[in-house]
Design an enzyme around this catalytic site. Sequence first.
Site, PDB file in Angstrom:
ATOM      1  N   PRO A 251      -8.924  -2.635  -1.536  1.00 33.77           N
ATOM      2  CA  PRO A 251      -8.758  -1.430  -2.355  1.00 33.77           C
ATOM      3  C   PRO A 251      -7.361  -0.809  -2.266  1.00 33.77           C
ATOM      4  O   PRO A 251      -6.746  -0.811  -1.208  1.00 33.77           O
ATOM      5  CB  PRO A 251      -9.801  -0.461  -1.779  1.00 33.77           C
ATOM      6  CG  PRO A 251     -10.100  -0.976  -0.415  1.00 33.77           C
ATOM      7  CD  PRO A 251      -9.949  -2.464  -0.496  1.00 33.77           C
ATOM      8  N   ASN A 252      -6.928  -0.322  -3.408  1.00 34.26           N
ATOM      9  CA  ASN A 252      -5.675   0.436  -3.568  1.00 34.26           C
ATOM     10  C   ASN A 252      -4.409  -0.409  -3.458  1.00 34.26           C
ATOM     11  O   ASN A 252      -3.309   0.115  -3.616  1.00 34.26           O
ATOM     12  CB  ASN A 252      -5.609   1.610  -2.569  1.00 34.26           C
ATOM     13  CG  ASN A 252      -6.737   2.586  -2.791  1.00 34.26           C
ATOM     14  OD1 ASN A 252      -6.956   3.016  -3.926  1.00 34.26           O
ATOM     15  ND2 ASN A 252      -7.487   2.905  -1.764  1.00 34.26           N
TER      16      ASN A 252
ATOM     17  N   ARG B   4       2.664   3.548  -4.106  1.00 33.22           N
ATOM     18  CA  ARG B   4       1.758   4.169  -3.137  1.00 33.22           C
ATOM     19  C   ARG B   4       2.484   4.356  -1.799  1.00 33.22           C
ATOM     20  O   ARG B   4       2.862   3.376  -1.162  1.00 33.22           O
ATOM     21  CB  ARG B   4       0.561   3.243  -2.932  1.00 33.22           C
ATOM     22  CG  ARG B   4      -0.382   3.657  -1.849  1.00 33.22           C
ATOM     23  CD  ARG B   4      -1.375   2.551  -1.521  1.00 33.22           C
ATOM     24  NE  ARG B   4      -2.301   3.006  -0.515  1.00 33.22           N
ATOM     25  CZ  ARG B   4      -3.056   2.212   0.238  1.00 33.22           C
ATOM     26  NH1 ARG B   4      -2.984   0.894   0.063  1.00 33.22           N
ATOM     27  NH2 ARG B   4      -3.860   2.695   1.115  1.00 33.22           N
TER      28      ARG B   4
ATOM     29  N   TYR C 184       4.362   1.750   2.855  1.00 30.62           N
ATOM     30  CA  TYR C 184       4.049   0.405   2.362  1.00 30.62           C
ATOM     31  C   TYR C 184       5.223  -0.304   1.678  1.00 30.62           C
ATOM     32  O   TYR C 184       5.081  -1.452   1.265  1.00 30.62           O
ATOM     33  CB  TYR C 184       2.861   0.486   1.387  1.00 30.62           C
ATOM     34  CG  TYR C 184       1.598   0.987   2.065  1.00 30.62           C
ATOM     35  CD1 TYR C 184       1.014   0.269   3.106  1.00 30.62           C
ATOM     36  CD2 TYR C 184       0.995   2.185   1.680  1.00 30.62           C
ATOM     37  CE1 TYR C 184      -0.124   0.726   3.748  1.00 30.62           C
ATOM     38  CE2 TYR C 184      -0.154   2.656   2.314  1.00 30.62           C
ATOM     39  CZ  TYR C 184      -0.701   1.917   3.344  1.00 30.62           C
ATOM     40  OH  TYR C 184      -1.825   2.369   3.990  1.00 30.62           O
TER      41      TYR C 184
ATOM     42  N   ASN D 273      -5.703  -9.095   2.932  1.00 27.45           N
ATOM     43  CA  ASN D 273      -5.413  -7.723   3.333  1.00 27.45           C
ATOM     44  C   ASN D 273      -6.603  -6.895   2.844  1.00 27.45           C
ATOM     45  O   ASN D 273      -6.688  -6.575   1.657  1.00 27.45           O
ATOM     46  CB  ASN D 273      -4.112  -7.217   2.704  1.00 27.45           C
ATOM     47  CG  ASN D 273      -3.793  -5.799   3.178  1.00 27.45           C
ATOM     48  OD1 ASN D 273      -4.642  -5.108   3.768  1.00 27.45           O
ATOM     49  ND2 ASN D 273      -2.574  -5.356   2.932  1.00 27.45           N
TER      50      ASN D 273
ATOM     51  N   ALA E 258      -8.457  -0.510   3.304  1.00 23.51           N
ATOM     52  CA  ALA E 258      -9.277   0.400   4.115  1.00 23.51           C
ATOM     53  C   ALA E 258     -10.598  -0.228   4.559  1.00 23.51           C
ATOM     54  O   ALA E 258     -11.189   0.212   5.558  1.00 23.51           O
ATOM     55  CB  ALA E 258      -9.545   1.681   3.335  1.00 23.51           C
TER      56      ALA E 258
ATOM     57  N   HIS F 148     -11.418  -1.221   8.231  1.00 20.44           N
ATOM     58  CA  HIS F 148     -11.900  -0.286   9.251  1.00 20.44           C
ATOM     59  C   HIS F 148     -13.353   0.118   9.048  1.00 20.44           C
ATOM     60  O   HIS F 148     -13.884   0.892   9.834  1.00 20.44           O
ATOM     61  CB  HIS F 148     -11.012   0.966   9.245  1.00 20.44           C
ATOM     62  CG  HIS F 148      -9.556   0.676   9.063  1.00 20.44           C
ATOM     63  ND1 HIS F 148      -8.828  -0.054   9.976  1.00 20.44           N
ATOM     64  CD2 HIS F 148      -8.695   0.946   8.039  1.00 20.44           C
ATOM     65  CE1 HIS F 148      -7.579  -0.176   9.533  1.00 20.44           C
ATOM     66  NE2 HIS F 148      -7.478   0.409   8.358  1.00 20.44           N
TER      67      HIS F 148
ATOM     68  N   GLU G 102      -5.894 -12.205   8.695  1.00 15.00           N
ATOM     69  CA  GLU G 102      -5.879 -10.799   8.272  1.00 15.00           C
ATOM     70  C   GLU G 102      -4.442 -10.299   8.303  1.00 15.00           C
ATOM     71  O   GLU G 102      -3.761 -10.494   9.318  1.00 15.00           O
ATOM     72  CB  GLU G 102      -6.754 -10.000   9.244  1.00 15.00           C
ATOM     73  CG  GLU G 102      -6.717  -8.498   9.037  1.00 15.00           C
ATOM     74  CD  GLU G 102      -7.471  -7.746  10.149  1.00 15.00           C
ATOM     75  OE1 GLU G 102      -8.261  -8.375  10.902  1.00 15.00           O
ATOM     76  OE2 GLU G 102      -7.259  -6.530  10.260  1.00 15.00           O
TER      77      GLU G 102
ATOM     78  N   HIS H 101      -1.639  -6.971   7.259  1.00 15.28           N
ATOM     79  CA  HIS H 101      -1.412  -5.583   6.840  1.00 15.28           C
ATOM     80  C   HIS H 101       0.073  -5.362   6.688  1.00 15.28           C
ATOM     81  O   HIS H 101       0.870  -5.840   7.514  1.00 15.28           O
ATOM     82  CB  HIS H 101      -1.952  -4.604   7.882  1.00 15.28           C
ATOM     83  CG  HIS H 101      -3.421  -4.752   8.109  1.00 15.28           C
ATOM     84  ND1 HIS H 101      -4.357  -4.244   7.241  1.00 15.28           N
ATOM     85  CD2 HIS H 101      -4.105  -5.395   9.079  1.00 15.28           C
ATOM     86  CE1 HIS H 101      -5.567  -4.547   7.687  1.00 15.28           C
ATOM     87  NE2 HIS H 101      -5.447  -5.262   8.796  1.00 15.28           N
TER      88      HIS H 101
ATOM     89  N   ARG I 153      -0.470   4.226  13.539  1.00 15.68           N
ATOM     90  CA  ARG I 153      -0.823   5.277  12.581  1.00 15.68           C
ATOM     91  C   ARG I 153      -2.035   6.062  13.090  1.00 15.68           C
ATOM     92  O   ARG I 153      -2.191   6.240  14.286  1.00 15.68           O
ATOM     93  CB  ARG I 153      -1.071   4.625  11.202  1.00 15.68           C
ATOM     94  CG  ARG I 153       0.160   3.859  10.683  1.00 15.68           C
ATOM     95  CD  ARG I 153      -0.113   3.178   9.366  1.00 15.68           C
ATOM     96  NE  ARG I 153      -0.437   4.157   8.329  1.00 15.68           N
ATOM     97  CZ  ARG I 153      -0.989   3.821   7.148  1.00 15.68           C
ATOM     98  NH1 ARG I 153      -1.237   2.545   6.876  1.00 15.68           N
ATOM     99  NH2 ARG I 153      -1.263   4.761   6.263  1.00 15.68           N
TER     100      ARG I 153
HETATM  101  C1  DQA Z   1      -3.306  -1.569   4.989  1.00 17.75           C
HETATM  102  C2  DQA Z   1      -3.634  -0.625   6.146  1.00 17.75           C
HETATM  103  C3  DQA Z   1      -4.960   0.077   5.923  1.00 17.75           C
HETATM  104  O1  DQA Z   1      -5.247   0.960   6.996  1.00 17.75           O
HETATM  105  C4  DQA Z   1      -4.933   0.865   4.637  1.00 17.75           C
HETATM  106  O2  DQA Z   1      -6.191   1.456   4.387  1.00 17.75           O
HETATM  107  C5  DQA Z   1      -4.476   0.053   3.466  1.00 17.75           C
HETATM  108  C6  DQA Z   1      -3.342  -0.848   3.655  1.00 17.75           C
HETATM  109  C7  DQA Z   1      -1.892  -2.188   5.144  1.00 17.75           C
HETATM  110  O3  DQA Z   1      -1.632  -3.178   4.475  1.00 17.75           O
HETATM  111  O4  DQA Z   1      -1.072  -1.661   5.900  1.00 17.75           O
HETATM  112  O5  DQA Z   1      -4.986   0.186   2.359  1.00 17.75           O
HETATM  113  O6  DQA Z   1      -4.248  -2.632   4.989  1.00 17.75           O
END
Ligand code: DQA
Length: 144
Positions: free
Chosen positions: A9-10, A17, A22, A73, A76, A79, A97, A99, A106
Amino acid sequence: MKIALVHGPNLRLLGRREPEVYGTDTLDDVNARVVALAAELGAEVEVFQSNHEGELVDFIDEASGRVDGFLINPGAFTHTSIALRDALVGVERPFVEVHLSNTHGREAFRRHSYLSGVAAGVVFGFGLQSYLLGLRGLVARLGG
Ligand code: DQA
């Protein structure tokens, strides 16, 4: 060798963003760099992004019949999602995985991942490079 690159997501908002967290690369930039490196390493990449947990679970199931591993990736859902963990374990394909941000530097809630314990490896904190390092690790794990 075929690899699925999965974004949670996102991540389609990349580039606009929270650029201080990021970076300014867009999702298209990330995908293009992964596809290009994969080609150099002799792998083909299929890309998928969704903001919906169930769609990600469905994709992992469907794609598992045609890919050797996953570079993911989970955003969120890292978690929160036992369903994603179960899907990745269930299809019996190695996954890495990744990120963009250093999730351990963080908020405390980002330090726990439901996926890390069952991943072939985890890379975080290097922006777009996290994906490229993760890809190299996954290809090596798959014997490439
Ligand atoms: C993320 C880290 C996550 O905590 C966050 O919710 C994201 C991006 C990262 O790529 O740093 O959406 O996965």
